[in-house]
Scaffold this active site. Structure first.
Site, PDB file in Angstrom:
ATOM      1  N   GLN A  83       0.819  -1.212   0.000  1.00 54.81           N
ATOM      2  CA  GLN A  83       0.000   0.000   0.000  1.00 54.81           C
ATOM      3  C   GLN A  83       0.855   1.266   0.000  1.00 54.81           C
ATOM      4  O   GLN A  83       0.329   2.376  -0.004  1.00 54.81           O
ATOM      5  CB  GLN A  83      -0.927  -0.003   1.227  1.00 54.81           C
ATOM      6  CG  GLN A  83      -1.901  -1.177   1.234  1.00 54.81           C
ATOM      7  CD  GLN A  83      -2.506  -1.458   2.607  1.00 54.81           C
ATOM      8  OE1 GLN A  83      -2.218  -0.767   3.590  1.00 54.81           O
ATOM      9  NE2 GLN A  83      -3.359  -2.469   2.684  1.00 54.81           N
ATOM     10  N   HIS A 148      -0.973  -0.152   5.853  1.00 58.15           N
ATOM     11  CA  HIS A 148      -1.523   0.810   6.815  1.00 58.15           C
ATOM     12  C   HIS A 148      -0.648   2.048   7.014  1.00 58.15           C
ATOM     13  O   HIS A 148      -0.113   2.277   8.086  1.00 58.15           O
ATOM     14  CB  HIS A 148      -1.791   0.137   8.168  1.00 58.15           C
ATOM     15  CG  HIS A 148      -2.723  -1.030   8.062  1.00 58.15           C
ATOM     16  ND1 HIS A 148      -3.220  -1.673   9.147  1.00 58.15           N
ATOM     17  CD2 HIS A 148      -3.262  -1.671   6.990  1.00 58.15           C
ATOM     18  CE1 HIS A 148      -4.006  -2.664   8.751  1.00 58.15           C
ATOM     19  NE2 HIS A 148      -4.040  -2.676   7.434  1.00 58.15           N
ATOM     20  N   GLU A 241     -14.933   2.558  10.027  1.00 51.75           N
ATOM     21  CA  GLU A 241     -15.523   3.569  10.911  1.00 51.75           C
ATOM     22  C   GLU A 241     -15.403   4.968  10.332  1.00 51.75           C
ATOM     23  O   GLU A 241     -14.464   5.269   9.591  1.00 51.75           O
ATOM     24  CB  GLU A 241     -14.790   3.571  12.271  1.00 51.75           C
ATOM     25  CG  GLU A 241     -14.908   2.301  13.069  1.00 51.75           C
ATOM     26  CD  GLU A 241     -14.168   2.362  14.408  1.00 51.75           C
ATOM     27  OE1 GLU A 241     -13.402   3.318  14.630  1.00 51.75           O
ATOM     28  OE2 GLU A 241     -14.378   1.446  15.218  1.00 51.75           O
ATOM     29  N   TYR A 251      -9.499   6.985  20.032  1.00 49.91           N
ATOM     30  CA  TYR A 251     -10.565   6.421  19.198  1.00 49.91           C
ATOM     31  C   TYR A 251     -10.585   4.898  19.213  1.00 49.91           C
ATOM     32  O   TYR A 251     -11.281   4.279  18.428  1.00 49.91           O
ATOM     33  CB  TYR A 251     -10.537   7.067  17.809  1.00 49.91           C
ATOM     34  CG  TYR A 251     -10.985   8.511  17.945  1.00 49.91           C
ATOM     35  CD1 TYR A 251     -12.331   8.838  17.913  1.00 49.91           C
ATOM     36  CD2 TYR A 251     -10.074   9.528  18.261  1.00 49.91           C
ATOM     37  CE1 TYR A 251     -12.771  10.139  18.138  1.00 49.91           C
ATOM     38  CE2 TYR A 251     -10.492  10.833  18.488  1.00 49.91           C
ATOM     39  CZ  TYR A 251     -11.845  11.128  18.422  1.00 49.91           C
ATOM     40  OH  TYR A 251     -12.283  12.406  18.668  1.00 49.91           O
ATOM     41  N   TYR A 262      -8.920 -10.973   9.908  1.00 47.00           N
ATOM     42  CA  TYR A 262      -9.122 -11.593   8.595  1.00 47.00           C
ATOM     43  C   TYR A 262      -9.250 -13.103   8.709  1.00 47.00           C
ATOM     44  O   TYR A 262      -9.827 -13.756   7.882  1.00 47.00           O
ATOM     45  CB  TYR A 262      -7.979 -11.225   7.648  1.00 47.00           C
ATOM     46  CG  TYR A 262      -8.061  -9.796   7.187  1.00 47.00           C
ATOM     47  CD1 TYR A 262      -8.959  -9.433   6.187  1.00 47.00           C
ATOM     48  CD2 TYR A 262      -7.282  -8.810   7.754  1.00 47.00           C
ATOM     49  CE1 TYR A 262      -9.064  -8.122   5.767  1.00 47.00           C
ATOM     50  CE2 TYR A 262      -7.373  -7.493   7.340  1.00 47.00           C
ATOM     51  CZ  TYR A 262      -8.268  -7.152   6.348  1.00 47.00           C
ATOM     52  OH  TYR A 262      -8.367  -5.858   5.940  1.00 47.00           O
TER      53      TYR A 262
END
Lengths: 372, 372
Positions: A83, A148, A241, A251, A262
């Site tokens: 990513q 991430h 979210e 949070y 997963y």
């Protein structure tokens, strides 16, 4: 330069709410295709087009009549893997004078671990070079092997830059205030730590931190209705979210989550869905659309969109339209299901149209309006 | 069932060799589109079509007149994340009697780490169910957060199954004989360890291992010219390789590599490109095409292809055609550059055509022949 490719079609939309289903139509123009995994776009002032990042490491300008320009020279070397790569692009609030362009990107170390980094350069007047690029922030330690990074950036209109950082797929780090994983940070427009950040002067805490306990934020924007910073983040399996980002607040990831692993097993650190001391999401999805770039619609061009929140979905390959009442989501629609592309970024253009980027090797720049 | 979609076009091919450039043409039929990241295909006997794996966890049958069938029931739960999910499918050598279908897949644990697992089930006579699926092998320990599962499987015609395993992006594990990362393993057709495996009875070594020092093998096949097992594997940044897999031999990763890290820095463990005690690759690419599924062409249908090795390229989005002389690659061509899709799998059909799968969310099944 290639001419922009224009194609239109009608995309059905569906409403998932109280069993009601309802179809509307959108007009979709494919302004540009053959973009290799575009990640973000930033509009240039005075109808000079936009800057687009391609994840493998290119920053390119796109204009209506000229199409896609050559790669802009002077972009930092990025860690293009998984990513990771070149992520967000935003213009400084004083871009007209300073010509500063901010970029976020994945940066690797000698052990091939990577983290999110942020810096700015000066865009040359011919827009072909980004000069004197300076990295002002680096996620530390570097823990990502490809997952991430977060990366979204937004200025607040008061001279502060907010940057959303993923937890590098190292869950518990999101709770560690001495690490920069899973945080929203706040910097000045020179890349310094503002003295009123919530953890300034707190021992064992990084002073850049604004809020924490985030997993992998992928979209972030200020809500024009109340001036608050909102972001969305990927849950693990389930549990995407929408969260606020209030100073010093937690949070919850990975202590509190609506998702599972997963593998189908619970998250080891999770104590439940609602956990004391952590903020509940403003909204969550039990089945993850894989939310991405997001934009509040606050233009006058299409009054039927006013106040709505649009979020791209990667896995679901559609555009989520949320109707809001204060902090509550009162209605949820899926748009562009027929287009069938992973949607990475969502922006409202200065002309009041929605602009999207699709996350494909043959990625597209789309211009969206309600159908005539 | 949807009818198969047939589309043909001419794809230019280019020769990269001694500065010579040369163009040929291929005929391409798109037999099926809208396959969500297909990974592998296995031909069923007697013109009964093929089985196709989709990475998110589906096994589906495809037939010429019927198109794509519903998902086959009874497939194991897979860890569908990053590069993980449902991977290879091969039929047992005695499929006509046993109806055994082998699958490789990523399997997760409670800490959301994953590893490659392999097992088999019995395909029902109506081909709608895979019954009594039994996992016979699990990569241990589980170390992947989404990368480098390997997964290719091939039977050798003598009753042994070879399975290529990635190093889960944990470089040094490929050298550890007590771990199952970065190895080729050899099992019986019942999933047991053959007593003549090279490390049987060696203390501190896993008896399943056949060869080691592999990084992330993505294609594997027996070379019909000499009966030897060949595989290809991804290098880090640069350094994709074709290797043999001889019993007990060390193929060098990460001690020996022609690649560098994604960060642009050297691999920390690497001692060089040629390191004593490790086998050199049969061929390598300094710039990685991101090689994938591969097949030797040994059919009679198209004599001009006889003896050539075809390898899919993910990043380069083309098909690599290698001309061989013994163990040497004497000529390299790129085919299907114009098609512009990541190629995941390459197989020679019982009819002598090449069949490819493209790794896209709108992935395709292609049937390839030299142009008329």
């Amino acid at each position: 330069m290639p001419r922009s490719l224009i194609r239109s079609f009608i995309a059905a939309t569906f409403l998932f709410s109280a069993g009601v289903s309802w179809a509307a139509a959108l007009k979709v123009e494919v302004l540009q295709s053959k973009l290799d995994h575009p990640w973000s776009l930033a509009f240039l002032p005075h109808n000079q087009g936009m800057l687009i990042t391609l994840r493998a490491g290119q920053l390119r300008r796109w204009q209506t009549d000229e199409g896609l320009g050559d790669p802009i020279v002077g972009v930092p070397k990025v860690w293009a893997h998984g990513q990771g790569g070149l992520l967000d692009v935003v213009l400084a609030p004083d871009f007209a004078q300073s010509r500063r362009v901010w970029l976020s990107f994945a940066e690797g170390n000698s052990d091939d671990k990577a983290g999110t980094a942020v810096g700015y350069g000066t865009l040359s007047s011919n827009m072909q070079r980004l000069e004197n690029f300076k990295v002002v922030f680096r996620q530390a330690p570097k823990l990502s092997t490809g997952n991430h990074f977060g990366g979204r950036m937004v200025f607040d209109g008061k001279g502060y830059l907010f940057i959303a950082l993923g937890e590098n797929n190292q869950r518990s780090t999101a709770q560690n205030l001495d690490k920069l994983q899973g945080k929203v940070i706040r910097l000045t427009q020179d890349g310094e730590v503002p003295p009123d950040n919530p953890f300034v002067g707190k021992q064992g805490a990084r002073s850049e931190i604004w809020s924490y306990g985030h997993r992998n934020p992928q979209g972030m924007a200020f809500n024009p209705a109340n001036g608050e910073l909102w972001l969305n983040e990927h849950g693990p399996r389930g549990g995407d979210e929408i969260n606020g980002s209030q100073p010093g607040k937690n949070y919850g990831w990975p202590l509190a989550t609506w998702g599972i692993n997963y593998s189908g097993l619970p998250i080891p650190e999770a104590k439940g869905e609602i956990v004391a001391g952590t903020e509940q999401p403003l909204y969550y999805w039990k089945v993850s659309p894989a939310v991405s770039g997001m934009a509040f619609y606050n233009a006058d061009k299409f009054p039927q969109w006013k106040g709505k929140l649009f979020i791209g979905a990667l896995k679901e390959k559609n555009l989520i339209e949320l109707t809001l009442s204060g902090d509550k989501v009162t209605e949820q629609k899926r748009l562009l299901d027929d287009h069938g592309e992973r949607i990475r970024d969502v922006r409202v253009g200065p002309d009041g149209y929605l602009y999207l980027l699709t996350d494909e090797s043959d990625g597209q720049l789309l211009k969206i309006s309600p159908s005539a």
